[in-house]
Design a protein around this motif. Sequence first.
Motif, PDB file in Angstrom:
ATOM      1  N   GLN A   1     -25.034   6.245  -3.619  1.00 32.31           N
ATOM      2  CA  GLN A   1     -23.620   6.835  -3.830  1.00 32.31           C
ATOM      3  C   GLN A   1     -22.813   6.648  -2.779  1.00 32.31           C
ATOM      4  O   GLN A   1     -21.493   6.423  -3.298  1.00 32.31           O
ATOM      5  CB  GLN A   1     -23.988   8.225  -4.382  1.00 32.31           C
ATOM      6  CG  GLN A   1     -24.848   8.747  -5.406  1.00 32.31           C
ATOM      7  CD  GLN A   1     -24.201   8.318  -6.880  1.00 32.31           C
ATOM      8  OE1 GLN A   1     -23.182   8.128  -6.728  1.00 32.31           O
ATOM      9  NE2 GLN A   1     -24.970   8.431  -7.721  1.00 32.31           N
TER      10      GLN A   1
ATOM     11  N   ASP B   1     -30.665  11.230 -11.156  1.00 38.07           N
ATOM     12  CA  ASP B   1     -29.048  11.088 -11.141  1.00 38.07           C
ATOM     13  C   ASP B   1     -29.191   9.588 -12.086  1.00 38.07           C
ATOM     14  O   ASP B   1     -27.965   8.737 -12.091  1.00 38.07           O
ATOM     15  CB  ASP B   1     -28.631  10.538  -9.827  1.00 38.07           C
ATOM     16  CG  ASP B   1     -28.251  11.779  -9.121  1.00 38.07           C
ATOM     17  OD1 ASP B   1     -28.379  12.976  -9.752  1.00 38.07           O
ATOM     18  OD2 ASP B   1     -28.274  11.609  -7.869  1.00 38.07           O
TER      19      ASP B   1
ATOM     20  N   SER C   1     -20.303  11.485  -4.475  1.00 43.81           N
ATOM     21  CA  SER C   1     -20.797  12.662  -4.904  1.00 43.81           C
ATOM     22  C   SER C   1     -21.976  12.567  -5.782  1.00 43.81           C
ATOM     23  O   SER C   1     -21.952  11.548  -6.657  1.00 43.81           O
ATOM     24  CB  SER C   1     -19.909  13.880  -5.034  1.00 43.81           C
ATOM     25  OG  SER C   1     -19.170  13.379  -6.156  1.00 43.81           O
ATOM     26  N   THR C   2     -22.784  13.482  -5.796  1.00 43.53           N
ATOM     27  CA  THR C   2     -23.912  13.623  -6.922  1.00 43.53           C
ATOM     28  C   THR C   2     -23.213  13.775  -8.174  1.00 43.53           C
ATOM     29  O   THR C   2     -22.325  14.906  -8.489  1.00 43.53           O
ATOM     30  CB  THR C   2     -24.964  14.472  -6.665  1.00 43.53           C
ATOM     31  OG1 THR C   2     -25.427  13.940  -5.264  1.00 43.53           O
ATOM     32  CG2 THR C   2     -26.030  14.427  -7.734  1.00 43.53           C
TER      33      THR C   2
ATOM     34  N   THR D   1     -26.308   6.285   1.603  1.00 44.36           N
ATOM     35  CA  THR D   1     -27.114   6.460   0.506  1.00 44.36           C
ATOM     36  C   THR D   1     -26.238   5.226  -0.565  1.00 44.36           C
ATOM     37  O   THR D   1     -25.544   4.993  -0.397  1.00 44.36           O
ATOM     38  CB  THR D   1     -26.847   8.009  -0.275  1.00 44.36           C
ATOM     39  OG1 THR D   1     -25.753   8.026  -0.622  1.00 44.36           O
ATOM     40  CG2 THR D   1     -27.541   8.735   0.887  1.00 44.36           C
TER      41      THR D   1
ATOM     42  N   SER E   1     -22.661  15.244 -11.908  1.00 45.18           N
ATOM     43  CA  SER E   1     -23.044  16.761 -12.433  1.00 45.18           C
ATOM     44  C   SER E   1     -23.963  16.608 -13.674  1.00 45.18           C
ATOM     45  O   SER E   1     -23.836  15.554 -14.286  1.00 45.18           O
ATOM     46  CB  SER E   1     -21.640  17.670 -12.749  1.00 45.18           C
ATOM     47  OG  SER E   1     -21.063  16.760 -13.829  1.00 45.18           O
TER      48      SER E   1
ATOM     49  N   THR F   1     -20.131   7.472  -8.682  1.00 47.56           N
ATOM     50  CA  THR F   1     -18.866   8.519  -8.608  1.00 47.56           C
ATOM     51  C   THR F   1     -17.866   7.846  -7.430  1.00 47.56           C
ATOM     52  O   THR F   1     -18.404   7.237  -6.358  1.00 47.56           O
ATOM     53  CB  THR F   1     -19.255   9.732  -8.198  1.00 47.56           C
ATOM     54  OG1 THR F   1     -19.926  10.079  -6.873  1.00 47.56           O
ATOM     55  CG2 THR F   1     -19.945  10.479  -9.394  1.00 47.56           C
TER      56      THR F   1
ATOM     57  N   THR G   1     -28.019   3.486 -12.782  1.00 47.57           N
ATOM     58  CA  THR G   1     -27.700   4.431 -11.821  1.00 47.57           C
ATOM     59  C   THR G   1     -26.066   4.894 -11.811  1.00 47.57           C
ATOM     60  O   THR G   1     -25.126   3.796 -11.856  1.00 47.57           O
ATOM     61  CB  THR G   1     -28.120   3.896 -10.377  1.00 47.57           C
ATOM     62  OG1 THR G   1     -29.353   3.527 -10.532  1.00 47.57           O
ATOM     63  CG2 THR G   1     -27.616   4.848  -9.392  1.00 47.57           C
TER      64      THR G   1
END
Length: 583
Positions: A214, A93, A60-61, A212, A63, A56, A53
């Motif tokens: 992230q 992701d 953020s998600t 979440t 890229s 960042t 997994t």
Amino acid sequence: MAPSNGSVHPARALTLFGVILVALYALVFFTGDKSPAPKLGIDLQGGTRVTLTARTPDGSTPSRESLSQAQQIIETRVNGLGVSGSEVVVDGDNLVITVPGDDSAQAKTLGQTARLYIRPVIGGPIDSSMTADQLTEQTPPEGTDPLAPEDTDPAAPAQPETAEQPANDAPEPQGRPFPAQDPTDPPVEPGTETAPPTDEPAPAPEDSEPLTQQEQAAVDIAAAMATRQSDDPMVQQEAALALDCSAPDPLAGNDDPALPLVACSTDGTAIYLLGPSIIDGQQIDDATSGFNSQQSRYEVSLTFDNEGSNTWAQYTAANIGSQAAFVLDSKVVSAPVIQGATPAGSATSITGQFTNTQATELANTLKYGSLPLSFVASEAQTVSATLGFASLEAGLIAGAVGLVLVLLFCLVYYRMLGLLTALSLVLAGLAVYAIMVLLGRYIGYTLDLAGIAGLIIGIGMTADSFVVFFERIKDEIREGRSFRSAVPRGWARARRTILSGNAVSFIAAAVLYVLAVGQVRGFAFTLGLTTILDVVVVFLVTWPLVHLASRSKTWSKPSMNGLGAIQEVARERQLAAAAAKEA
């Protein structure tokens, strides 16, 4: 023009092939794990799957470009030449890695961010199990230099550090506290220390939405950076006391190289205070592993690019007697004492308690670069074989049946030459098997169903080369030559065709290997390998055997070599030509 008998040395060629075959099986049975079984791919023996997994620093998600780049780097790490049969796919992701066998540690290691920095050691090492009271009791006396390495003699002459004789590792943790960056700062007195900071985030209000994965990772990273990368010496010392080296590190691969860092050693027994980075791992030009016989340990040798090499040369010249830490994903791999200036362009070594496998994996990881993202690995899952041994047996049976039919045809059609074909194919098969075992041992090659298909096709191409040779011999006999004189002339004409055909096949296999991925790449690899082996067998086995047979009175008989019908055609042509002249 046919070669003279004096230029033909069939015994030498056969001896050379025999030496090659003996050497291959000596490597199989007397090196490595000495197992004579080749490694099997995921489709035949199953494997281990690990989900990585992405994390960042800002939550953020990640890229798609970063995930794709990470996927390519991990594929390069795990596959090397692309023949290990491992799979790396992007799933949302996450990255999902599947490797053959049941070694889950290997799959988790592949997700290592591998961000390497070389940092100066400002303080430590201290024992990671020490309490605050124990730490203050070890405060050095006033007037002493807490930065001086404890295992060096200032009067002793410094020895230059080289790739063959790397700097000595730092001593085991002795409980030496971190020094204050400001000499006027007083040490922490017992009973007056503040509550040690922790990397745990503050509890969220009860009415707030749960974070979440992230977002939680971003909070953990920010909390760790606020304490372990603070410029405040008091915060650094408190962070060291609160640091749990046995827990997962939220900073792994996310530390800021421009700030100080409180870091654990890779074995979790020591804690260091490190300064800002001197050299970035992106400046590594190459990384190799090897065994240092003088120190009796495995090492990883690093070669830097021009900028990194000059920086390291200048730093080592100005900091003899100090420690420099090799920090991989926020953990200290090695903290040697600089014993001499390293000349620009020379290699330097990472030392530690490495096994051969660990040193090789570390060198491989550093050589192919760091990932653009950091990842957290989930628990490994066992994956059952997608095809299983039934499919393997079916494929092998199909190949064996086809091979037997080819041999029967050769025996019926070529007789004695068919026996030589059978012997050549058996020897080729023995060589292929040994090579498969050794490739699995040394480059991680795994044999899957696609690879087996490539081997079968390659062995079929070897039989084609025999047919080309034998038909050229028959053409020479049709022109009126004896079996003995037809063999060298037929070989001179056939070898051009054999080399041309194999060259085309090898080019096709090479193009397919470069452009393809996954199991198709393994098919191309085995096809190219057997194409090369075809040339070796035809030149070192088949041609010498046929040449020896042509010089034997027994094997030259038409009833033995099956060429009686061709010789009869040659006689009829000679009679017809003579009759035409008389007419």
